[in-house]
Design a protein around this motif. Structure first.
Motif, PDB file in Angstrom:
ATOM      1  N   VAL A 104       0.864  -1.181   0.000  1.00  0.00           N
ATOM      2  CA  VAL A 104       0.000   0.000   0.000  1.00  0.00           C
ATOM      3  C   VAL A 104       0.896   1.224   0.000  1.00  0.00           C
ATOM      4  N   VAL A 105       0.749   2.066  -1.031  1.00  0.00           N
ATOM      5  CA  VAL A 105       1.540   3.287  -1.159  1.00  0.00           C
ATOM      6  C   VAL A 105       0.588   4.427  -1.502  1.00  0.00           C
ATOM      7  N   GLY A 106       0.394   5.338  -0.564  1.00  0.00           N
ATOM      8  CA  GLY A 106      -0.528   6.438  -0.799  1.00  0.00           C
ATOM      9  C   GLY A 106      -1.938   5.922  -1.022  1.00  0.00           C
ATOM     10  N   THR A 107      -2.520   6.284  -2.157  1.00  0.00           N
ATOM     11  CA  THR A 107      -3.880   5.846  -2.493  1.00  0.00           C
ATOM     12  C   THR A 107      -3.881   4.707  -3.501  1.00  0.00           C
ATOM     13  N   HIS A 108      -2.773   3.934  -3.526  1.00  0.00           N
ATOM     14  CA  HIS A 108      -2.691   2.813  -4.462  1.00  0.00           C
ATOM     15  C   HIS A 108      -2.268   1.529  -3.755  1.00  0.00           C
ATOM     16  N   LEU A 109      -2.784   0.421  -4.259  1.00  0.00           N
ATOM     17  CA  LEU A 109      -2.316  -0.900  -3.884  1.00  0.00           C
ATOM     18  C   LEU A 109      -1.566  -1.471  -5.080  1.00  0.00           C
ATOM     19  N   PHE A 110      -0.261  -1.726  -4.897  1.00  0.00           N
ATOM     20  CA  PHE A 110       0.567  -2.344  -5.934  1.00  0.00           C
ATOM     21  C   PHE A 110       0.629  -3.850  -5.667  1.00  0.00           C
ATOM     22  N   VAL A 111       0.577  -4.649  -6.741  1.00  0.00           N
ATOM     23  CA  VAL A 111       0.613  -6.099  -6.596  1.00  0.00           C
ATOM     24  C   VAL A 111       1.528  -6.701  -7.661  1.00  0.00           C
ATOM     25  N   ALA A 112       2.480  -7.552  -7.232  1.00  0.00           N
ATOM     26  CA  ALA A 112       3.356  -8.268  -8.170  1.00  0.00           C
ATOM     27  C   ALA A 112       2.590  -9.432  -8.777  1.00  0.00           C
ATOM     28  N   ASP A 113       2.651  -9.559 -10.103  1.00  0.00           N
ATOM     29  CA  ASP A 113       1.811 -10.542 -10.788  1.00  0.00           C
ATOM     30  C   ASP A 113       2.497 -11.046 -12.057  1.00  0.00           C
ATOM     31  N   CYS A 114       3.256 -12.142 -11.919  1.00  0.00           N
ATOM     32  CA  CYS A 114       3.967 -12.745 -13.054  1.00  0.00           C
ATOM     33  C   CYS A 114       4.930 -11.732 -13.679  1.00  0.00           C
ATOM     34  N   ASN A 115       4.630 -11.219 -14.867  1.00  0.00           N
ATOM     35  CA  ASN A 115       5.516 -10.232 -15.493  1.00  0.00           C
ATOM     36  C   ASN A 115       4.912  -8.829 -15.479  1.00  0.00           C
ATOM     37  N   GLN A 116       3.944  -8.613 -14.585  1.00  0.00           N
ATOM     38  CA  GLN A 116       3.276  -7.321 -14.492  1.00  0.00           C
ATOM     39  C   GLN A 116       3.184  -6.857 -13.042  1.00  0.00           C
ATOM     40  N   VAL A 117       3.036  -5.551 -12.883  1.00  0.00           N
ATOM     41  CA  VAL A 117       2.650  -4.966 -11.604  1.00  0.00           C
ATOM     42  C   VAL A 117       1.261  -4.384 -11.797  1.00  0.00           C
ATOM     43  N   GLN A 118       0.300  -4.906 -11.028  1.00  0.00           N
ATOM     44  CA  GLN A 118      -1.070  -4.403 -11.100  1.00  0.00           C
ATOM     45  C   GLN A 118      -1.233  -3.303 -10.068  1.00  0.00           C
ATOM     46  N   VAL A 119      -1.926  -2.233 -10.451  1.00  0.00           N
ATOM     47  CA  VAL A 119      -2.133  -1.091  -9.557  1.00  0.00           C
ATOM     48  C   VAL A 119      -3.629  -0.854  -9.401  1.00  0.00           C
ATOM     49  N   PHE A 120      -4.072  -0.773  -8.138  1.00  0.00           N
ATOM     50  CA  PHE A 120      -5.490  -0.565  -7.835  1.00  0.00           C
ATOM     51  C   PHE A 120      -5.649   0.697  -6.989  1.00  0.00           C
ATOM     52  N   ASP A 121      -6.714   1.446  -7.263  1.00  0.00           N
ATOM     53  CA  ASP A 121      -7.026   2.631  -6.472  1.00  0.00           C
ATOM     54  C   ASP A 121      -7.558   2.208  -5.109  1.00  0.00           C
ATOM     55  N   LEU A 122      -7.227   3.002  -4.100  1.00  0.00           N
ATOM     56  CA  LEU A 122      -7.752   2.790  -2.752  1.00  0.00           C
ATOM     57  C   LEU A 122      -8.552   4.017  -2.324  1.00  0.00           C
ATOM     58  N   PRO A 123      -9.670   3.790  -1.657  1.00  0.00           N
ATOM     59  CA  PRO A 123     -10.142   2.519  -1.088  1.00  0.00           C
ATOM     60  C   PRO A 123     -11.029   1.693  -2.002  1.00  0.00           C
ATOM     61  N   SER A 124     -11.292   2.144  -3.223  1.00  0.00           N
ATOM     62  CA  SER A 124     -12.303   1.496  -4.060  1.00  0.00           C
ATOM     63  C   SER A 124     -11.907   0.097  -4.519  1.00  0.00           C
ATOM     64  N   GLY A 125     -10.615  -0.139  -4.770  1.00  0.00           N
ATOM     65  CA  GLY A 125     -10.179  -1.404  -5.337  1.00  0.00           C
ATOM     66  C   GLY A 125     -10.304  -1.460  -6.846  1.00  0.00           C
ATOM     67  N   VAL A 126     -10.687  -0.351  -7.458  1.00  0.00           N
ATOM     68  CA  VAL A 126     -10.797  -0.288  -8.919  1.00  0.00           C
ATOM     69  C   VAL A 126      -9.402  -0.285  -9.529  1.00  0.00           C
ATOM     70  N   GLN A 127      -9.215  -1.034 -10.609  1.00  0.00           N
ATOM     71  CA  GLN A 127      -7.895  -1.119 -11.235  1.00  0.00           C
ATOM     72  C   GLN A 127      -7.527   0.194 -11.908  1.00  0.00           C
ATOM     73  N   ALA A 128      -6.329   0.686 -11.583  1.00  0.00           N
ATOM     74  CA  ALA A 128      -5.836   1.929 -12.161  1.00  0.00           C
ATOM     75  C   ALA A 128      -4.952   1.676 -13.368  1.00  0.00           C
ATOM     76  N   SER A 129      -4.116   0.624 -13.295  1.00  0.00           N
ATOM     77  CA  SER A 129      -3.221   0.320 -14.413  1.00  0.00           C
ATOM     78  C   SER A 129      -2.681  -1.090 -14.282  1.00  0.00           C
ATOM     79  N   SER A 130      -2.124  -1.572 -15.382  1.00  0.00           N
ATOM     80  CA  SER A 130      -1.452  -2.863 -15.435  1.00  0.00           C
ATOM     81  C   SER A 130      -0.135  -2.634 -16.157  1.00  0.00           C
ATOM     82  N   ILE A 131       0.973  -2.773 -15.426  1.00  0.00           N
ATOM     83  CA  ILE A 131       2.289  -2.383 -15.939  1.00  0.00           C
ATOM     84  C   ILE A 131       3.117  -3.624 -16.263  1.00  0.00           C
ATOM     85  N   THR A 132       3.452  -3.806 -17.510  1.00  0.00           N
ATOM     86  CA  THR A 132       4.275  -4.937 -17.925  1.00  0.00           C
ATOM     87  C   THR A 132       5.752  -4.585 -17.792  1.00  0.00           C
TER      88      THR A 132
END
Length: 303
Positions: A104-132
């Motif tokens: 959890v960093v600021g208003t984002h949840l970062f998640v390691a996922d295979c060859n991507q980092v998934q980023v979700f907005d907080l507190p909603s949990g809505v996906q903000a980006s998918s970074i390869t």
């Protein structure tokens, strides 16, 4: 008589409420095991202070598979499941395959996922980006970095935990920008990572070693635990580190002189641990047991 009866009932309810609060307060110093609730290969537990909840990443299958079925659970501090699939990779507006380390960093949840980092907005949990992260294969451990970024390890595995030679550490921002901090196929499959005052501390799943990375990218060896298969890594307020070991089925505690002791044992496949800083607890996902164990830190968090 009716008034007296009502007052008596109200008094009993008040006593029951106070007893319940006291019981919960006492329970914060006790081990809590959360099991048989639907976890599926839980890999990481992250404390989210703004909502006072625990976020649990669930791989739900092959850790290297791009299968779109990973999910993130939300728990109350007493172990009650708020939402088993709060973020669900099977939904059309979510990309989540085999989620591992999270931060959890600021208003984002970062998640390691295979060859991507998934980023979700907080507190909603809505996906903000998918970074390869081009060239990565098994993004795994994660820790907050400066300027609302995260550091993430690539453990360097292909399917079946066969070495891919992509061992690395990256820094990633929510806008998609990312940089390579260190890439070396001889790193020993880096896993847990922590930013200690600008110096990165890393442990390894393969070699069972600990090392540091200086701000200019130099790798330096650190004292290592008695047994390997290292995974989770957190720093406590007193400057000690907790390190999980699959080989030992334990959590080691490393003091400031590099000496190790066993903090907790009899923990099958302890993965990426988190810290509840409000209650002084360590949050332990048991990868193969599909459980989360909540342990008191006692005085370890106090300086």
């Amino acid at each position: 008589m009716k008034l007296r009866s009502k007052l008596w009932s109200a008094a009993l309810l008040l006593v029951a409420a106070l007893w319940s609060i006291a019981a919960f307060a006492e329970n914060t110093d006790q081990k809590i095991v959360v099991k048989d609730v639907g976890f599926s290969t839980p890999e990481s537990v992250e404390y989210y202070p703004a909502e006072d909840v625990y976020l649990v990443t669930n791989i739900n299958g092959d850790p290297s598979a791009i299968d779109g079925n990973g999910f993130i659970s939300k728990l109350k501090p007493d172990g009650t499941v708020v939402d088993l699939k709060w973020i669900d990779g099977t939904k059309k507006d979510v990309t989540l395959n085999a989620p591992k380390g999270a931060a959890v960093v600021g208003t984002h949840l970062f998640v390691a996922d295979c060859n991507q980092v998934q980023v979700f907005d907080l507190p909603s949990g809505v996906q903000a980006s998918s970074i390869t992260i081009e060239g990565s294969t098994f993004l795994n451990g994660m820790t907050p970095g400066p300027e609302e970024s995260v550091y993430v390890t690539d453990s360097g595995f292909n399917a079946g935990f066969k070495p891919s030679g992509t061992d690395a550490v990256y820094q990633v921002w929510a806008d998609g920008h990312h940089e390579t901090i260190l890439m070396n196929k001889e790193m020993g499959h880096p896993n847990g990572i922590w930013d200690h005052k600008g110096r990165l501390i890393v442990n390894t799943l393969g070699s069972g070693k600990m090392f540091g990375i200086t701000p200019d990218g130099m790798q330096t060896e650190l004292p290592s635990p008695p047994k390997g298969g290292l995974d989770g890594l957190v720093e406590l307020a007193n400057g000690h580190f907790l390190v999980t070991s699959w080989d030992a089925s334990a959590i080691y505690e490393m003091d400031q002189e590099g000496n190790y002791s066993v903090f907790a044992d009899s923990l099958k496949s302890p993965a990426d641990i988190g810290i509840d800083t409000k209650r002084n607890r360590v949050l332990v996902p048991l990868f193969t047991a599909n459980e989360v164990v909540i342990l008191p830190l006692d005085g370890a968090m106090k300086k």
